[in-house]
Design a protein around this motif. Structure first.
Motif, PDB file in Angstrom:
ATOM      1  N   THR A 112      11.011  -8.982  -8.831  1.00 35.40           N
ATOM      2  CA  THR A 112       9.952 -10.148  -8.239  1.00 35.40           C
ATOM      3  C   THR A 112       9.689  -9.570  -7.037  1.00 35.40           C
ATOM      4  O   THR A 112       9.322 -10.328  -6.049  1.00 35.40           O
ATOM      5  N   GLU A 113       9.796  -8.034  -6.650  1.00 42.17           N
ATOM      6  CA  GLU A 113       9.622  -7.516  -5.276  1.00 42.17           C
ATOM      7  C   GLU A 113       8.283  -6.399  -5.412  1.00 42.17           C
ATOM      8  O   GLU A 113       7.976  -6.009  -6.379  1.00 42.17           O
ATOM      9  N   VAL A 114       7.849  -6.058  -4.135  1.00 41.33           N
ATOM     10  CA  VAL A 114       6.867  -5.133  -4.182  1.00 41.33           C
ATOM     11  C   VAL A 114       7.404  -4.027  -3.049  1.00 41.33           C
ATOM     12  O   VAL A 114       8.016  -4.506  -2.301  1.00 41.33           O
ATOM     13  N   ILE A 115       6.822  -3.011  -3.183  1.00 45.42           N
ATOM     14  CA  ILE A 115       7.061  -1.947  -1.976  1.00 45.42           C
ATOM     15  C   ILE A 115       5.918  -1.927  -1.070  1.00 45.42           C
ATOM     16  O   ILE A 115       4.634  -1.675  -1.723  1.00 45.42           O
ATOM     17  N   SER A 145       1.835  -5.401   8.780  1.00 49.19           N
ATOM     18  CA  SER A 145       1.105  -5.469   7.729  1.00 49.19           C
ATOM     19  C   SER A 145       1.145  -4.167   6.950  1.00 49.19           C
ATOM     20  O   SER A 145       1.616  -3.091   7.823  1.00 49.19           O
ATOM     21  N   GLY A 146       0.686  -3.842   5.785  1.00 47.36           N
ATOM     22  CA  GLY A 146       0.676  -2.804   5.168  1.00 47.36           C
ATOM     23  C   GLY A 146      -0.111  -2.909   3.792  1.00 47.36           C
ATOM     24  O   GLY A 146      -0.473  -3.901   3.380  1.00 47.36           O
ATOM     25  N   LEU A 152      16.452 -12.444   7.471  1.00 47.86           N
ATOM     26  CA  LEU A 152      15.100 -11.916   7.862  1.00 47.86           C
ATOM     27  C   LEU A 152      14.963 -10.379   7.616  1.00 47.86           C
ATOM     28  O   LEU A 152      15.941  -9.657   7.744  1.00 47.86           O
ATOM     29  N   ILE A 153      13.900 -10.053   7.025  1.00 48.93           N
ATOM     30  CA  ILE A 153      13.745  -8.655   7.064  1.00 48.93           C
ATOM     31  C   ILE A 153      13.688  -7.769   8.188  1.00 48.93           C
ATOM     32  O   ILE A 153      13.093  -8.365   9.342  1.00 48.93           O
ATOM     33  N   GLY A 154      14.531  -6.653   8.405  1.00 47.73           N
ATOM     34  CA  GLY A 154      14.195  -5.963   9.590  1.00 47.73           C
ATOM     35  C   GLY A 154      15.516  -6.273  10.371  1.00 47.73           C
ATOM     36  O   GLY A 154      15.716  -5.680  11.412  1.00 47.73           O
ATOM     37  N   ILE A 155      16.394  -7.399   9.918  1.00 47.61           N
ATOM     38  CA  ILE A 155      17.415  -7.768  10.681  1.00 47.61           C
ATOM     39  C   ILE A 155      18.687  -7.882   9.541  1.00 47.61           C
ATOM     40  O   ILE A 155      19.801  -7.233  10.025  1.00 47.61           O
ATOM     41  N   HIS A 156      18.549  -8.674   8.735  1.00 45.59           N
ATOM     42  CA  HIS A 156      19.537  -8.869   7.335  1.00 45.59           C
ATOM     43  C   HIS A 156      19.315  -7.819   6.502  1.00 45.59           C
ATOM     44  O   HIS A 156      20.244  -7.536   5.500  1.00 45.59           O
ATOM     45  N   THR A 157      18.059  -7.482   6.150  1.00 43.59           N
ATOM     46  CA  THR A 157      17.702  -6.667   5.042  1.00 43.59           C
ATOM     47  C   THR A 157      17.001  -5.479   5.828  1.00 43.59           C
ATOM     48  O   THR A 157      16.260  -5.748   6.774  1.00 43.59           O
ATOM     49  N   ASP A 158      16.745  -4.348   5.020  1.00 41.79           N
ATOM     50  CA  ASP A 158      15.886  -3.087   5.784  1.00 41.79           C
ATOM     51  C   ASP A 158      14.356  -3.603   6.104  1.00 41.79           C
ATOM     52  O   ASP A 158      13.835  -4.065   5.226  1.00 41.79           O
ATOM     53  N   GLU A 171       8.568   4.475   6.156  1.00 34.05           N
ATOM     54  CA  GLU A 171       7.451   4.789   5.215  1.00 34.05           C
ATOM     55  C   GLU A 171       7.311   3.728   4.207  1.00 34.05           C
ATOM     56  O   GLU A 171       6.075   3.625   3.852  1.00 34.05           O
ATOM     57  N   PHE A 172       8.178   3.137   3.780  1.00 38.14           N
ATOM     58  CA  PHE A 172       8.076   2.022   2.583  1.00 38.14           C
ATOM     59  C   PHE A 172       9.129   1.009   3.025  1.00 38.14           C
ATOM     60  O   PHE A 172      10.453   1.386   3.485  1.00 38.14           O
ATOM     61  N   VAL A 173       8.802  -0.319   2.600  1.00 34.75           N
ATOM     62  CA  VAL A 173       9.850  -1.527   2.797  1.00 34.75           C
ATOM     63  C   VAL A 173       9.638  -2.052   1.501  1.00 34.75           C
ATOM     64  O   VAL A 173       8.761  -2.484   0.971  1.00 34.75           O
ATOM     65  N   ARG A 174      10.899  -2.767   1.177  1.00 36.82           N
ATOM     66  CA  ARG A 174      10.937  -3.626  -0.046  1.00 36.82           C
ATOM     67  C   ARG A 174      10.948  -5.058   0.303  1.00 36.82           C
ATOM     68  O   ARG A 174      11.557  -5.277   1.240  1.00 36.82           O
TER      69      ARG A 174
END
Ligand SMILES: [Zn+2]
Ligand SMILES: [Zn+2]
Length: 345
Positions: free
Chosen positions: A25-28, A67-68, A114-120, A125-128
């Motif tokens: 259920t994720e995107v890159i 954003s991306g 939180l993305i960027g604190i608890h997960t990458d 170049e890419f984030v999940r």
């Protein structure tokens, strides 16, 4: 992929790491510009390094304001978002089961991640990211896409303050969040008086539509606000400074029966007289992060303010300069509304 990895406090290495792979259920997403937040600076300095459950948060790829472009999509996320779509990412995931989640207050979920604190996060170049946390932004410029998240913090703050049209709102602090609070309050039809000691930030607040700006270092804020409100005091005071003096001032400024909202993050203590709590019957409310609706509203607000906001927005660094960007943001609060790192585009 290349990523800026915070290995330990005050230690960032820009290096090659494995590309993230989307879960079902994720995107890159390929980030464009990434905003530097006060919380990023705290994390880098080592003040936020241990998660509530005692696990270390390092090493971590930081960055939650971005954003991306959607690069790939997990099997069950197909159809929810197109490859190539430009999205802004709501960085907050909540558990759904704890008390605040059950009463509809996911922004203070006991188990929030939180993305960027608890997960990458996005300094790579890419984030999940979970597909449910992506929001289509079309052709919104990248710098504005990265400003949606701090704007959502502000939208949540004015919602907590139940700011209504025509109301007089005092905003304490003219950093990025204070400026965003001013815009979010104006979007509800409120009149804003912003208090800030740094001249460049007051000028920015003027340019962004605040009715009055005051320098708390040289002027008597309490008497000025009394005059501005014909003696009542402010129906709403929103603290975006996060220092003890601001909270003390806020209690003096707020009208009887008014609302005081604390958005500024701090671990400092403040000594307050008990008298005003009963004498004035004001409400004091905390405000943390944002809900899904706040994020959606923030996209509209940033988009509506794009002409005013666009030129003001950033000082730019490259991904290789991530550590410099964090240090610059820490050392130069007056320099720009937002320090941003360009990852692509
Ligand atoms: Zn932030
Ligand atoms: Zn929860």
């Amino acid at each position: 992929m290349r990523a800026a990895v915070t290995l330990a406090p005050n230690e960032i290495a820009v290096s090659s790491v494995d590309d993230p792979v989307p879960g079902l259920t994720e995107v890159i997403v390929r980030p464009e510009l990434v905003g530097v937040c006060g919380s990023d600076i705290h994390f880098y300095a080592g003040h936020l390094g241990i998660a509530p459950k005692g696990r270390s948060l390092y090493p971590r790829i930081q960055g939650h304001e971005f954003s991306g472009t959607v690069e790939s999509v997990g099997a069950d996320a197909a159809g929810k978002v197109e490859i190539g779509a430009r999205v802004s990412v709501w960085p907050l995931a909540s558990c759904g089961g704890c008390y605040p989640c059950r009463v509809g207050r996911r922004s203070v979920c006991d188990n929030f991640e939180l993305i960027g604190i608890h997960t990458d996060g996005a300094l790579a170049e890419f984030v999940r990211v979970p597909v449910d946390q992506t929001f289509f932004v079309g052709d919104l410029p990248a710098a504005l896409g990265a400003f949606v998240e701090p704007m959502a913090v502000a939208v949540h703050g004015v919602a907590r303050g139940e700011v209504t049209s025509g109301e007089q709102v005092v905003v304490l602090g003219g950093g990025p969040i204070g400026q965003a609070v001013s815009l979010a309050a104006q979007a509800r039809g409120a009149r804003v008086l912003l208090v800030e000691p740094i001249a460049a930030r007051r000028e920015l607040a003027d340019a962004l539509g605040a009715e009055i700006t005051l320098d708390n270092a040289t002027s008597d804020v309490v008497s000025n606000v009394r005059e501005w409100t014909s003696g009542d005091g402010a129906p709403v005071v929103i603290d975006a400074a996060g220092v003890p003096e601001a909270i003390r001032t806020a209690v003096d400024l707020v009208a009887s029966a008014g609302r005081l909202v604390v958005v500024g993050i701090s671990d400092q203590q403040v000594l307050l007289r008990i008298g005003p709590f009963t004498a004035k019957e004001f409400d004091i409310r905390g405000s943390s992060c944002h809900e899904r609706e706040d994020f959606e509203a923030a996209i509209r607000l940033v988009s509506d303010a794009r002409d005013r906001l666009g030129p003001q927005l950033r000082t730019e660094f490259t991904l290789d300069e991530t550590a410099e960007a964090l240090e610059f943001a820490h050392a130069h609060p007056e320099a720009a509304m937002k320090v941003m790192v360009r990852v692509s585009g």
